[in-house]
Scaffold this active site. Structure first.
Site, mmCIF file in Angstrom:
data_model
loop_
_atom_site.group_PDB
_atom_site.id
_atom_site.type_symbol
_atom_site.label_atom_id
_atom_site.label_comp_id
_atom_site.label_asym_id
_atom_site.label_seq_id
_atom_site.Cartn_x
_atom_site.Cartn_y
_atom_site.Cartn_z
ATOM 1 N N TYR A 124 94.532 54.288 79.258
ATOM 2 C CA TYR A 124 94.187 53.180 78.346
ATOM 3 C C TYR A 124 92.706 53.162 78.020
ATOM 4 C CZ TYR A 124 98.879 51.694 77.954
ATOM 5 O OH TYR A 124 100.212 51.694 77.640
ATOM 6 N N GLU A 170 71.341 37.781 68.231
ATOM 7 C CA GLU A 170 71.730 39.185 68.356
ATOM 8 C C GLU A 170 72.476 39.688 67.109
ATOM 9 O OE1 GLU A 170 71.757 40.366 72.792
ATOM 10 O OE2 GLU A 170 73.273 38.814 72.589
HETATM 11 ZN ZN LIG Z 1 73.179 40.198 74.572
#
Ligand SMILES: [Zn+2]
Length: 224
Positions: A123, A77
């Site tokens: 937040y 990735e």
């Molecule tokens: Zn992934």
């Protein structure tokens, strides 16, 4: 970045990766994290490995153009990480997870692509901002990187449909905390979805952005 700094970055990656694994945010061999070093090179967690068990030496080093320099084979990735760095020179770290609540949120049929989550907590507004949705593509498909390149300069948090989250920040510490905040936001969203939760109002969001110096890419997507 000096050699000492790279050593420190490797140590930090190993520790934060283990923390994400121990919190159940990176099951199996899923999830990958990266850091951009001062000289433009990247450190990326390796392919086919658990984030729970990566030592400082088990991390791939890539050149600024993504060429493998040393260490194990990097995650497949990597293009997704490189796209996020290309979009913003201030990005110093990327965290990509397949965490359950974030993935679940992408499976709902009526998701707002430019702000998946309504403004629920301060937040969330401060740490992750708005979250854009990237349509489904096969993992590793160049179209994922192209889609990230289009929006990553504006958004600090993205969801990949049917897949997971991508969070960017200046430091790994900030990116990991933001990825955890994003998962909590997804959890709150799913707990209250279709219950008409009370959202933070425009004035409250503007006040947070002024006090904590956070920019909202598409205010109209949150307008109440
Ligand atoms: Zn992934």
């Amino acid at each position: 970045m000096t050699m000492t700094d790279e050593t420190k970055a490797r140590q930090e990656m190993s520790e934060f990766a283990r923390g994400l694994y121990n919190r159940g945010l990176a099951p199996g061999s899923s999830g990958n994290i990266s850091i951009r070093l001062a000289d433009g090179c990247f450190l990326v967690t390796p392919t086919e490995s658990s984030l729970g068990y990566i030592g400082p030496a088990d991390i791939a080093k890539l050149s600024a153009d993504g060429t493998h320099l040393s260490g194990p084979k990097a995650s497949k990735e990597v293009p997704l990480h490189l796209a996020a760095y290309e979009s913003d020179e201030n990005v110093g770290a990327v965290v990509h997870l397949h965490s359950s609540y974030c993935v679940a949120a992408t499976l709902l049929p009526d998701v707002n692509g430019s702000a998946v989550f309504p403004p629920l907590t301060p937040y969330q507004v401060m740490k992750v901002g708005q979250t854009a949705l990237i349509p489904y593509h096969r993992p590793g498909d160049a179209k994922v990187a192209d889609a990230i390149r289009d929006v990553a300069g504006h958004y600090r948090s993205l969801l990949l449909a049917h897949h997971g989250s991508v969070v960017t920040a200046r430091t790994l510490r900030e990116a990991v905390f933001a990825a955890e905040e994003l998962e909590e936001t997804a959890k709150l969203f799913l707990l209250t979805h279709r219950l008409s939760p009370i959202q933070l109002g425009d004035g409250q969001i503007a006040d947070l952005c002024t006090h904590f110096d956070c920019a909202i890419p598409d205010p109209s997507a949150w307008a109440s």
